[in-house]
Write a protein that holds these residues in place. Structure first.
Motif, short mmCIF file in Angstrom:
data_model
loop_
_atom_site.label_atom_id
_atom_site.label_comp_id
_atom_site.label_asym_id
_atom_site.label_seq_id
_atom_site.Cartn_x
_atom_site.Cartn_y
_atom_site.Cartn_z
N GLY A 215 0.78 -1.22 0.00
CA GLY A 215 0.00 0.00 0.00
C GLY A 215 0.82 1.27 0.00
N ASP A 216 0.55 2.16 0.97
CA ASP A 216 1.19 3.48 1.00
C ASP A 216 2.70 3.40 1.18
N THR A 217 3.18 2.35 1.84
CA THR A 217 4.64 2.20 1.99
C THR A 217 5.29 2.09 0.61
N ALA A 218 4.68 1.32 -0.28
CA ALA A 218 5.19 1.20 -1.65
C ALA A 218 5.00 2.50 -2.42
N ARG A 219 3.86 3.14 -2.23
CA ARG A 219 3.60 4.41 -2.92
C ARG A 219 4.66 5.45 -2.56
N LEU A 220 5.01 5.50 -1.29
CA LEU A 220 6.01 6.46 -0.86
C LEU A 220 7.38 6.13 -1.45
N ALA A 221 7.75 4.86 -1.42
CA ALA A 221 9.05 4.45 -1.96
C ALA A 221 9.15 4.76 -3.45
N PHE A 222 8.10 4.42 -4.19
CA PHE A 222 8.13 4.62 -5.64
C PHE A 222 8.11 6.10 -6.00
N SER A 223 7.30 6.89 -5.30
CA SER A 223 7.21 8.31 -5.63
C SER A 223 8.49 9.04 -5.24
N LYS A 224 9.10 8.63 -4.11
CA LYS A 224 10.35 9.26 -3.67
C LYS A 224 11.46 9.07 -4.70
N VAL A 225 11.64 7.83 -5.15
CA VAL A 225 12.68 7.56 -6.14
C VAL A 225 12.28 8.15 -7.50
N GLY A 226 10.99 8.15 -7.81
CA GLY A 226 10.52 8.73 -9.06
C GLY A 226 10.86 10.20 -9.17
N VAL A 227 10.70 10.94 -8.06
CA VAL A 227 11.05 12.36 -8.06
C VAL A 227 12.53 12.53 -8.37
N LEU A 228 13.36 11.72 -7.74
CA LEU A 228 14.80 11.79 -7.99
C LEU A 228 15.13 11.49 -9.45
N MET A 229 14.62 10.38 -9.95
CA MET A 229 15.02 9.91 -11.28
C MET A 229 14.40 10.70 -12.42
N ALA A 230 13.35 11.46 -12.13
CA ALA A 230 12.73 12.31 -13.17
C ALA A 230 13.23 13.74 -13.08
N SER A 231 14.26 13.96 -12.25
CA SER A 231 14.79 15.32 -12.05
C SER A 231 16.21 15.45 -12.59
N ALA A 232 16.56 14.65 -13.57
CA ALA A 232 17.94 14.62 -14.07
C ALA A 232 18.38 15.95 -14.64
N ARG A 233 17.44 16.75 -15.15
CA ARG A 233 17.82 18.04 -15.73
C ARG A 233 18.40 18.98 -14.68
N ARG A 234 18.15 18.68 -13.40
CA ARG A 234 18.62 19.55 -12.32
C ARG A 234 19.90 19.03 -11.68
N THR A 235 20.43 17.94 -12.16
CA THR A 235 21.62 17.36 -11.56
C THR A 235 22.79 17.41 -12.53
N ALA A 236 23.99 17.38 -11.96
CA ALA A 236 25.20 17.45 -12.78
C ALA A 236 25.57 16.08 -13.35
N GLN A 237 25.02 15.01 -12.80
CA GLN A 237 25.41 13.67 -13.24
C GLN A 237 24.23 12.94 -13.85
N ALA A 238 24.55 11.96 -14.70
CA ALA A 238 23.52 11.14 -15.31
C ALA A 238 22.90 10.24 -14.24
N LEU A 239 21.57 10.27 -14.13
CA LEU A 239 20.88 9.50 -13.09
C LEU A 239 20.54 8.11 -13.60
N HIS A 240 21.43 7.20 -13.33
CA HIS A 240 21.25 5.80 -13.70
C HIS A 240 21.88 4.97 -12.58
N PRO A 241 21.35 3.77 -12.27
CA PRO A 241 21.93 2.98 -11.18
C PRO A 241 23.44 2.78 -11.26
#
Length: 282
Positions: free
Chosen positions: A174-200
């Motif tokens: 439930g919400d535990t998964a929603r929080l985990a997925f949205s948290k990482v999603g915000v990071l990985m969809a914000s690559a334009r704001r970072t100096a490095q390529a966002l990949h594992p």
């Protein structure tokens, strides 16, 4: 269990390295040293599926279904490294990675929350699909173009498989998964704001080994990735926007919300976080 169905689906579209790659079409005049060097770096990077698999199996010991699927993922990802190495063996044997160079990217990743890791690799598959599509456009030599097109389709299928496990996680957590997925999603969809390529492969994963605790810091040329993206395949804002839109589209379907941009996803993340904080401890 998802593994039996996913195995069947991936088996049905599995490509053969001898018959599905047009080796006979090779044109030496269309492969220069700069391009060949990037093929070597990608071959070594793909070898890092080995430590990633060790991480997945360690951190998902309680999930035999997902761990079984990783056997398929591991096979196909190591095959990506192998086909790039085979290309070099046939056409640029001087650039075939040594066993030492390959082994250098096998190192232990620190334990991490499985849900966050699942989302991180889902986004990584989306990004790599787009990187390889762009690489196929940049190359003019027909065999390597075909290889990158083939790998890109594999990465898209892997992303689809991860998405199936993410849907299952929502039902379980439930919400535990929603929080985990949205948290990482915000990071990985914000690559334009970072100096490095966002990949594992470009993220720090072992505190004790810092700063040599990313896969990219351990390849023969640690500076190659940014150069490949910015100067060679020219993975520009248009292509980055495609990655962001794909991440947001899939999360919109997953969460049954409409995320038009990262800001809306971040607001959703904050709402879920507040909701979890209000839940009394059991």
């Amino acid at each position: 269990m998802l593994y039996p169905e996913l195995f069947k689906q991936l088996e049905a579209v599995r490509w053969d390295m001898e018959t599905d790659i047009p080796w006979e079409s090779f044109d030496a005049a269309l492969l220069d040293d700069e391009q060949a060097q990037t093929i070597k770096m990608n071959a070594v990077t793909e070898w890092a599926a080995l430590p990633a698999t060790e991480m997945f199996l360690r951190d998902n010991r309680m999930d035999s279904d997902f761990s079984a699927f990783i056997s398929v993922w591991f096979f196909e990802e190591q095959k990506h490294s192998l086909v790039l190495i085979e290309y070099l063996r046939r056409f640029r044997p001087d650039l075939v990675p040594s066993e030492t160079e390959l082994h250098e990217v096998r190192f232990e990743f620190d334990p991490a929350p499985p849900l966050e890791t699942l989302m991180l690799h889902f986004c990584g598959e989306i990004r790599l699909n787009h990187w390889y599509r762009r690489a196929a456009e940049w190359h003019t030599e027909p065999v390597i173009k075909k290889i990158y097109e083939t790998l890109a389709r594999d990465e898209a299928r892997h992303g689809g498989a991860y998405l199936r496990y993410m849907k299952r996680a929502l039902l379980k957590h439930g919400d535990t998964a929603r929080l985990a997925f949205s948290k990482v999603g915000v990071l990985m969809a914000s690559a334009r704001r970072t100096a490095q390529a966002l990949h594992p492969t470009n993220l720090h994963v072992n505190e004790k080994l810092f700063p040599r605790d990313t896969v990219q810091s351990r390849v023969p040329d640690p500076e190659w990735l940014e150069r490949w993206l910015d100067q060679q395949i020219q993975f520009d804002a248009v292509w980055e926007d495609k990655v962001v839109k794909r991440i947001l589209h899939n999360l919109s379907l997953l969460m049954e919300q409409d995320f038009a941009n990262v800001q809306e996803l971040n607001r959703f993340r904050k709402d879920i976080s507040r909701r979890l904080e209000r839940v009394p401890a059991q």
